[in-house]
Enzyme design. Structure first.
Site, PDB file in Angstrom:
ATOM      1  CG  HIS A 459      -1.825   1.157   1.337  1.00  0.00           C
ATOM      2  ND1 HIS A 459      -3.157   1.098   0.991  1.00  0.00           N
ATOM      3  CD2 HIS A 459      -1.617   2.443   1.746  1.00  0.00           C
ATOM      4  CE1 HIS A 459      -3.721   2.278   1.178  1.00  0.00           C
ATOM      5  NE2 HIS A 459      -2.801   3.118   1.648  1.00  0.00           N
ATOM      6  CD  GLU A 460       1.633   3.341   3.732  1.00  0.00           C
ATOM      7  OE1 GLU A 460       1.736   4.428   3.122  1.00  0.00           O
ATOM      8  OE2 GLU A 460       0.653   3.066   4.447  1.00  0.00           O
ATOM      9  CG  HIS A 463       0.407   6.163  -0.784  1.00  0.00           C
ATOM     10  ND1 HIS A 463      -0.720   6.728  -1.353  1.00  0.00           N
ATOM     11  CD2 HIS A 463      -0.004   5.609   0.390  1.00  0.00           C
ATOM     12  CE1 HIS A 463      -1.756   6.530  -0.556  1.00  0.00           C
ATOM     13  NE2 HIS A 463      -1.355   5.844   0.500  1.00  0.00           N
ATOM     14  CD  GLU A 482      -4.456   7.155   1.807  1.00  0.00           C
ATOM     15  OE1 GLU A 482      -4.196   5.955   1.595  1.00  0.00           O
ATOM     16  OE2 GLU A 482      -3.650   7.936   2.363  1.00  0.00           O
TER      17      GLU A 482
END
Length: 774
Positions: A459-460, A463, A482
């Site tokens: 997920h990170e 980004h 997000e």
């Protein structure tokens, strides 16, 4: 001097900077970290440029109006709070640059430009230097930041209010006359919202930027609207035993402070222009995790996979600087199933990259960057978590980085640090340029429980593409960051696990069901105004004449703990993917990144490009207006989600019940049990023993604690206490469950836990919990 705008909105965050008139192009920070007083002191130098606009004739003109002081002087407005500003001065850069023949002849003025002074001319030429000369440019900017103040008898005047710093100079009425280089001397306040002073898990002092709703304005005066993209460089002095981690394109190594042996000096820089809110700083007694451990618990012998040099775990980074294999071409995680997931070979660049962003050294145009599947990376933690970080984060990180490259292409940033942050961190993770913060809650004791850690890392990492190298032009559209990261998290994590096509589909269905249940519960228990993904609707992206704006609900503590932007945004993308096809949708992600990297976007930029790329969507009724109405501009749940959830409920992994369950299956099982009105103590005891719930990841433990509280299972209250202490990012609403049961023992447990952690808790979390408990 007070500006006329409302300084105390109920729950909207004001962005006060007048970015339509003047912009900061580069920051130079010179900071000292003081743990004894819990302040950061020093200076920040701003290199400014008035904003040029195109008039009706098409000729470039300079803005000639703006916010003014009571005497009619043009006023520079910066976002600022919880800072003590002691001095603002214009710098005499001519004393540094005029004697050096260092600037190229880049001067080119239109007939509309006003006459400029030698000082203004030098700074303009300096800011305009080509990105191919970025290293020389940074050296000159650093020299200028140390220039003396102008001694012409006139001084800069300034004023602060709750949300801003205003700076003006007597007699200067237009932005183009305003000084181009300012130095602001200031210090932070111990309770400032942008900076978190606390202790790590070894009880040693540390500080990190909090990523709070007010972003970095309590760390340094800055322009916080996303459109104020800038570069920066920083010098940070910290106690010699500390490691300083920061957004920066090269790994910094400390040097000895010339004035005292008790401090070390760290230097970082970036060449990609980004919003000031993405700047991140962390200072503490952390150690680099340098012992490679494979997913089976054995040492990994292929050093190029992890991009690491051999070293002893826990040794100081200053003694063992990381060395990397810059090719990073080796990756041992491949299988026949892995190849099935990719219909197109993305190993190289097709040569058609056309950058539409500002001038900076862009990795998307570098052939070497396109073949670099695993960028150099490091992991840091406190001593007591080193082993878990070795066993879980470090080996997973290289796999996830390679998988992300396979899905999205070139890594936007040349390196990555990962820090396991203190227990008071308010979320499971936070991504910034070149650095990721991870909560200790993603680490588990069980050898086979890596799903939460791996998926959060993915997920990170996602980004880097969606949230950083492509950002939202209006921060109310949080789903752009997000929702995309949540969607890509599943795709990247499945690839990192080398799942087959069938296994990938089954995992997607289970995760979708879990998110559906979470979203459904959240929407039933939240205000409708907080459920809208585009709360400004047709006014999204609009600003006042000065460039200032507000971020709706950003100061509402309830919003900071909601996941509607993650979940509803995720489901919108899954909805679109279901009509386009999984592989074609992934290919579109790559095309979108290729087109919009380095830029700020609104929802319509993504959706319009999607509709143009897949014209059948619009022919089938999926218009921009329809998507806004169903997904972005109203609260509640779109009809498609209700229909789809019944399919997910019958998925294979949901129906399976056996001893060896995945983390997601355990979460599903516990959530189903939470719907039962009664469970016997024998059932709870058997559940705890059979699945070794105390060794599972934090998502499983959270549901277990909810069961314990709901059924007043006193034998496991210790598990609840441990969870509230060690997983603060996830335990906020568990306090509410303890209080609502109205059982004295449970309420006493809540108050005891709060008393133990309240000093280290995130400020927003603490306010919410205190309202529940006290």
């Amino acid at each position: 001097m007070e500006l006329k705008e409302d300084l105390n909105p109920s729950d909207d965050l004001p962005l006060r900077s007048n970015t339509n008139h003047i912009l900061v192009r580069h920051y130079v920070l010179d900071l000292d970290v003081h743990f004894d007083s819990r302040i950061i002191s020093g200076s920040i130098t701003l290199f400014l440029e008035p904003v040029e606009t195109s008039g009706s004739t098409g000729i470039s003109t300079i803005q000639t109006s703006g916010q003014t002081s009571p005497d009619g002087d043009f006023t520079l407005v910066l976002d600022c709070c919880d800072l003590t500003v002691s001095k603002v001065e214009e710098l005499d850069v001519t004393s540094v640059l005029s004697s050096l023949d260092v600037l190229p002849d880049v001067s080119s003025r239109s007939s509309a430009d006003v006459p400029l002074t030698r000082q203004t001319d030098l700074i303009r030429d300096l800011i305009s230097m080509s990105c191919s000369q970025w290293r020389h440019k940074h050296q000159l900017l650093s020299l200028c930041s140390g220039a003396p103040g102008v001694q012409d008898g006139s001084s800069m005047r300034f004023n602060t209010d709750r949300w801003s710093l205003q700076v003006w100079k007597d007699g200067v009425t237009f932005p183009q006359q305003f000084p181009r280089a300012l130095r602001i001397c200031y210090e932070t306040k111990p309770g400032g919202g942008s900076v978190r002073w606390t202790r790590d898990q070894d009880n040693r002092e540390c500080v990190y930027t909090a990523g709070s709703p007010i972003n970095n304005r309590a760390l340094f005066p800055c322009q916080e609207p996303p459109v104020a993209m800038s570069t920066w460089q920083a010098t940070v002095r910290a106690p010699s035993g500390c490691v300083v981690l920061m957004s920066g394109e090269e790994e910094a190594l400390p040097t000895q402070d010339q004035d005292t042996s008790m401090f070390s000096v760290w230097r970082y820089y970036v060449t990609m222009a980004m919003p000031a809110s993405t700047f991140t700083l962390a200072v503490g007694h952390w150690r680099q995790v340098t012992e490679e451990v494979s997913l089976t618990g054995e040492r990994c012998e292929d050093r190029t996979v992890c991009g690491k040099a051999a070293a002893v775990a826990g040794e100081d980074v200053k003694d063992h600087p990381i060395q990397t294999d810059r090719s990073d071409s080796a990756f041992c995680c491949s299988s026949p199933e892995d190849k099935v997931l990719s219909a197109i070979d993305y190993s190289g660049v097709d040569g058609s990259i056309s950058c539409c962003h500002g001038d900076y050294p862009c990795r998307f145009t570098m052939q070497s960057a396109w073949s670099q599947r695993v960028i150099p990376h490091r992991v840091f933690s406190c001593d007591c978590l080193l082993h878990k970080a070795q066993m879980q984060v470090l080996p997973l990180l290289s796999r996830c980085l390679a998988a992300a490259h396979d899905v999205l292409g070139v890594h936007p940033f040349p390196r990555l640090d990962v820090l396991i942050v203190p227990s008071g961190f308010s979320s499971l993770g936070m991504a910034s340029p070149h650095i990721i913060f991870l909560s200790q809650s993603v680490l588990s004791s069980g050898e086979n429980s890596r799903s939460l850690c791996g998926s959060r890392i993915c997920h990170e990492i996602a980004h880097s593409w969606f949230g950083l190298v492509i950002g939202a032009r209006d921060w109310t559209e949080e789903w752009i960051s997000e929702g995309f990261a949540t969607c890509l998290e599943d795709i990247i994590w499945a690839r990192a696990q080398q799942l087959s096509v069938q296994e990938t589909a089954e995992q997607f269905e289970l995760k979708a069901l879990l998110r559906w249940r979470r979203l459904s519960d959240e929407l039933q228990n939240s205000k409708e105004e907080l459920q809208i993904l585009r709360p400004n609707m047709e006014k999204t992206g609009e600003v006042r004449d000065s460039g200032s704006s507000t971020v709706k609900h950003a100061l509402n503590p309830d919003k900071s703990f909601m996941q509607v932007h993650y979940l509803k945004g995720f489901f919108l993308l899954r909805f679109l993917s279901s009509h386009v096809g999984e592989q074609r949708f992934i290919e579109f992600f790559r095309l979108f990144v290729k087109t919009f990297h380095g830029q700020l976007i609104l929802s319509q930029d993504f959706l319009q490009m999607l509709l143009v790329t897949f014209p059948d969507l619009e022919r089938n009724g999926f218009t921009l207006t329809a998507i806004y109405a169903d997904w972005l501009d109203r609260p509640g749940i779109p009809e498609w989600l209700y229909e789809r959830s019944s399919v997910w409920s019958q998925a294979k992994l949901v129906e399976e019940v056996r001893a060896e369950l995945t983390s997601e299956q355990l979460v599903m099982l516990l959530e189903l049990l939470l719907e039962e009105e009664e469970l016997s103590r024998g059932s709870l005891r058997a559940l705890h023993t059979t699945y070794r719930l105390q060794t599972q990841d934090a998502e499983v433990q959270h549901r277990w604690c909810e069961l314990v509280v709901k059924h007043a299972y006193a034998q496991a209250y210790r598990d609840v206490e441990e969870f509230l202490i060690h997983h603060q990012a996830m335990g906020v609403y568990l306090y509410g469950e303890l209080m609502v049961q109205e059982k004295p023992t449970q309420q006493a447990l809540a108050r005891r836990c709060l008393s133990l952690v309240q000093e280290e808790m995130d400020q927003s979390a603490r306010r919410v919990v205190e309202e529940m408990v006290l």
